[in-house]
Design a protein around this motif. Structure first.
Motif, PDB file in Angstrom:
ATOM      1  N   ASP A   1       5.339  17.938 -11.049  1.00  0.00           N
ATOM      2  CA  ASP A   1       6.243  18.531  -9.898  1.00  0.00           C
ATOM      3  C   ASP A   1       5.247  18.061  -8.781  1.00  0.00           C
ATOM      4  O   ASP A   1       4.373  18.248  -8.483  1.00  0.00           O
ATOM      5  N   TYR A   2       6.317  17.864  -7.522  1.00  0.00           N
ATOM      6  CA  TYR A   2       5.868  17.492  -6.046  1.00  0.00           C
ATOM      7  C   TYR A   2       5.142  16.307  -5.979  1.00  0.00           C
ATOM      8  O   TYR A   2       3.979  16.406  -5.252  1.00  0.00           O
ATOM      9  N   SER A   3       5.061  15.423  -6.969  1.00  0.00           N
ATOM     10  CA  SER A   3       4.217  14.360  -6.723  1.00  0.00           C
ATOM     11  C   SER A   3       5.072  13.081  -5.899  1.00  0.00           C
ATOM     12  O   SER A   3       6.089  13.308  -5.632  1.00  0.00           O
ATOM     13  N   PHE A   4       3.838  12.391  -5.445  1.00  0.00           N
ATOM     14  CA  PHE A   4       4.213  10.999  -4.583  1.00  0.00           C
ATOM     15  C   PHE A   4       3.779   9.706  -4.935  1.00  0.00           C
ATOM     16  O   PHE A   4       2.723   9.896  -5.618  1.00  0.00           O
ATOM     17  N   LYS A   5       4.356   8.836  -4.517  1.00  0.00           N
ATOM     18  CA  LYS A   5       3.731   7.467  -4.861  1.00  0.00           C
ATOM     19  C   LYS A   5       4.044   6.540  -3.709  1.00  0.00           C
ATOM     20  O   LYS A   5       5.015   7.061  -2.840  1.00  0.00           O
ATOM     21  N   ALA A   6       3.447   5.509  -3.695  1.00  0.00           N
ATOM     22  CA  ALA A   6       3.669   4.560  -2.761  1.00  0.00           C
ATOM     23  C   ALA A   6       5.167   3.829  -2.762  1.00  0.00           C
ATOM     24  O   ALA A   6       5.645   3.545  -3.805  1.00  0.00           O
ATOM     25  N   SER A   7       5.660   3.639  -1.667  1.00  0.00           N
ATOM     26  CA  SER A   7       6.989   3.016  -1.566  1.00  0.00           C
ATOM     27  C   SER A   7       7.060   1.623  -1.305  1.00  0.00           C
ATOM     28  O   SER A   7       6.131   0.981  -0.563  1.00  0.00           O
ATOM     29  N   LYS A   8       7.436   0.841  -2.266  1.00  0.00           N
ATOM     30  CA  LYS A   8       7.836  -0.605  -2.280  1.00  0.00           C
ATOM     31  C   LYS A   8       8.654  -1.231  -1.353  1.00  0.00           C
ATOM     32  O   LYS A   8       9.478  -0.077  -0.948  1.00  0.00           O
ATOM     33  N   PRO A   9       8.648  -2.213  -0.839  1.00  0.00           N
ATOM     34  CA  PRO A   9       7.649  -3.563  -1.145  1.00  0.00           C
ATOM     35  C   PRO A   9       6.365  -3.070  -0.561  1.00  0.00           C
ATOM     36  O   PRO A   9       6.093  -2.592   0.349  1.00  0.00           O
ATOM     37  N   TRP A  10       5.375  -3.872  -1.513  1.00  0.00           N
ATOM     38  CA  TRP A  10       3.962  -4.054  -1.057  1.00  0.00           C
ATOM     39  C   TRP A  10       3.840  -5.332  -0.088  1.00  0.00           C
ATOM     40  O   TRP A  10       4.493  -6.432  -0.411  1.00  0.00           O
ATOM     41  N   GLN A  11       3.141  -5.219   1.253  1.00  0.00           N
ATOM     42  CA  GLN A  11       2.901  -6.291   2.143  1.00  0.00           C
ATOM     43  C   GLN A  11       1.227  -6.518   2.129  1.00  0.00           C
ATOM     44  O   GLN A  11       0.502  -5.638   2.014  1.00  0.00           O
ATOM     45  N   PRO A  12       0.968  -7.987   2.157  1.00  0.00           N
ATOM     46  CA  PRO A  12      -0.328  -8.345   2.332  1.00  0.00           C
ATOM     47  C   PRO A  12      -0.799  -7.850   3.738  1.00  0.00           C
ATOM     48  O   PRO A  12       0.125  -8.033   4.761  1.00  0.00           O
ATOM     49  N   LEU A  13      -2.031  -7.577   3.859  1.00  0.00           N
ATOM     50  CA  LEU A  13      -2.556  -7.065   5.268  1.00  0.00           C
ATOM     51  C   LEU A  13      -2.614  -8.576   6.038  1.00  0.00           C
ATOM     52  O   LEU A  13      -3.270  -9.481   5.394  1.00  0.00           O
ATOM     53  N   ASP A  14      -2.506  -8.485   7.395  1.00  0.00           N
ATOM     54  CA  ASP A  14      -2.737  -9.693   8.029  1.00  0.00           C
ATOM     55  C   ASP A  14      -4.349  -9.692   8.472  1.00  0.00           C
ATOM     56  O   ASP A  14      -5.089  -8.601   8.101  1.00  0.00           O
ATOM     57  N   SER A  15      -4.809 -10.741   8.993  1.00  0.00           N
ATOM     58  CA  SER A  15      -6.187 -10.930   9.264  1.00  0.00           C
ATOM     59  C   SER A  15      -6.685  -9.936  10.327  1.00  0.00           C
ATOM     60  O   SER A  15      -7.737  -9.505   9.953  1.00  0.00           O
ATOM     61  N   SER A  16      -5.889  -9.347  11.147  1.00  0.00           N
ATOM     62  CA  SER A  16      -6.314  -8.335  11.981  1.00  0.00           C
ATOM     63  C   SER A  16      -6.341  -7.223  11.547  1.00  0.00           C
ATOM     64  O   SER A  16      -7.481  -6.217  11.599  1.00  0.00           O
ATOM     65  N   GLU A  17      -5.613  -6.681  10.664  1.00  0.00           N
ATOM     66  CA  GLU A  17      -5.469  -5.657   9.866  1.00  0.00           C
ATOM     67  C   GLU A  17      -6.750  -5.403   8.976  1.00  0.00           C
ATOM     68  O   GLU A  17      -7.492  -4.483   8.474  1.00  0.00           O
ATOM     69  N   ILE A  18      -7.013  -6.726   8.076  1.00  0.00           N
ATOM     70  CA  ILE A  18      -8.104  -6.784   7.419  1.00  0.00           C
ATOM     71  C   ILE A  18      -9.532  -6.581   8.347  1.00  0.00           C
ATOM     72  O   ILE A  18     -10.418  -5.846   7.997  1.00  0.00           O
ATOM     73  N   ASN A  19      -9.605  -7.340   9.244  1.00  0.00           N
ATOM     74  CA  ASN A  19     -10.756  -7.090  10.175  1.00  0.00           C
ATOM     75  C   ASN A  19     -10.870  -5.820  10.544  1.00  0.00           C
ATOM     76  O   ASN A  19     -12.128  -5.128  10.754  1.00  0.00           O
ATOM     77  N   ASN A  20     -10.056  -4.947  10.915  1.00  0.00           N
ATOM     78  CA  ASN A  20      -9.972  -3.556  11.321  1.00  0.00           C
ATOM     79  C   ASN A  20     -10.592  -2.634  10.021  1.00  0.00           C
ATOM     80  O   ASN A  20     -11.109  -1.746  10.344  1.00  0.00           O
ATOM     81  N   LEU A  21     -10.154  -3.029   8.866  1.00  0.00           N
ATOM     82  CA  LEU A  21     -10.337  -2.295   7.564  1.00  0.00           C
ATOM     83  C   LEU A  21     -11.790  -2.563   7.410  1.00  0.00           C
ATOM     84  O   LEU A  21     -12.429  -1.290   6.671  1.00  0.00           O
ATOM     85  N   LEU A  22     -12.648  -3.632   7.336  1.00  0.00           N
ATOM     86  CA  LEU A  22     -13.871  -3.942   6.982  1.00  0.00           C
ATOM     87  C   LEU A  22     -14.776  -3.470   7.781  1.00  0.00           C
ATOM     88  O   LEU A  22     -14.865  -3.248   8.976  1.00  0.00           O
ATOM     89  N   ILE A  23     -15.923  -2.963   6.786  1.00  0.00           N
ATOM     90  CA  ILE A  23     -17.404  -2.601   7.604  1.00  0.00           C
ATOM     91  C   ILE A  23     -18.339  -3.511   7.202  1.00  0.00           C
ATOM     92  O   ILE A  23     -18.151  -3.913   5.920  1.00  0.00           O
ATOM     93  N   ASP A  24     -19.539  -3.791   7.854  1.00  0.00           N
ATOM     94  CA  ASP A  24     -20.459  -4.793   7.424  1.00  0.00           C
ATOM     95  C   ASP A  24     -21.701  -4.174   6.883  1.00  0.00           C
ATOM     96  O   ASP A  24     -22.598  -4.653   6.583  1.00  0.00           O
TER      97      ASP A  24
END
Length: 276
Positions: free
Chosen positions: A40-63
């Motif tokens: 009860d009261y569960s949630f899931k991701a809404s489709k469709p899924w979209q690939p992250l663009d290069s700027s989003e990936i760069n913002n996500l990653l740490i080194d």
């Protein structure tokens, strides 16, 4: 906002192609899905899924693999020698816990040797003198949109509570976990890019309770139900790769969509750095 607080460290050779995706928000998860009902009261991701663009990936990653392991995620892989031992063992072809038990008996010496080498690999990631807390091998069906099942129902997007900490203590004390993909197909870690503390700060409710009046389940529900446009991030984890994630401190789930065989993982809890 995607990739604001929770970041990902990837091992140096990891390909970024088709690695990260985002949903268009979240939705209520209910009804019967592939033989199980949702809690009860569960949630899931809404489709469709979209690939992250290069700027989003760069913002996500740490080194840095030394980044805060209670706030961030690591992607690593097991050594080639250990990988080939698992292949020789044939664990990726197991379809049930009964078959896993039989495999242990039939290849007892090899199985024990592989587990010992696996323990050595995992110990390299341990921070200071903390101990490993093995959850063990998990065998689940493949091609499941939301993979976490507890007490016969899908959990949907959720927060782990093994450590049973107050929300205000999670960011300073909680363990994280390593989950190794030992199956034949890719699997995915789904997560909201906010820690519990940031979720609480971003929660806009009248008469909002104090932070430690919440447990993680109620906090996740209040956030997801009032932020249905907030995207879920999806990280692809290939066979013999592993994610290292603060599952006590982020809303998350697993997914095995597209897999044509059983989902085999090995999970260990502890205090692990994000890479070597």
């Amino acid at each position: 906002m995607l990739n604001k607080y929770v970041k990902v460290f990837c091992y140096p050779e990891a390909s970024m192609a088709n690695r990260f995706y985002k949903s268009c928000g979240v939705e209520v998860a209910e009804g019967l899905y592939k033989n199980y009902y949702y809690n009860d009261y569960s949630f899931k991701a809404s489709k469709p899924w979209q690939p992250l663009d290069s700027s989003e990936i760069n913002n996500l990653l740490i080194d840095s693999s030394n980044s805060n392991y209670r706030n961030n995620i690591g992607l690593t892989k097991i050594p080639n020698g250990l990988k080939h031992s698992f292949i020789k063992l044939g664990i990726s072809n197991v379809n049930s816990y009964e078959e896993l038990t039989l495999l242990r008996k039939q290849k007892d010496v090899l199985f024990k040797d592989v587990v010992a080498n696996l323990g050595d690999f995992l110990s390299d990631y341990l921070i200071s003198d903390n101990d490993l807390e093995a959850v063990g091998f998990l065998v689940k069906r493949g091609d499941i949109e939301t993979a976490t099942i507890g007490k016969g129902k899908y959990a949907g997007l959720h927060v782990d509570s093994w450590d049973d900490l107050q929300i205000s203590k999670v960011g300073a004390s909680a363990a994280n976990r390593i989950s190794i993909n030992l199956g034949n197909y890719d699997r995915y870690l789904l997560f909201i890019d906010l820690t519990l503390e940031e979720i609480y700060k971003n929660l806009e409710l009248k008469n909002k309770p104090e932070i430690d009046e919440y447990n993680s389940t109620r906090l996740a529900y209040d956030f997801l139900s009032t932020n249905t446009q907030y995207p879920v991030c999806k990280l692809r984890v290939k066979p013999y790769e592993a994610y290292i994630a603060p599952t006590e401190n982020i809303i998350h789930d697993g997914s095995t969509v597209g897999s044509k065989s059983s989902d085999i993982t090995f999970i260990t809890r502890g205090h692990f750095k994000l890479g070597l």
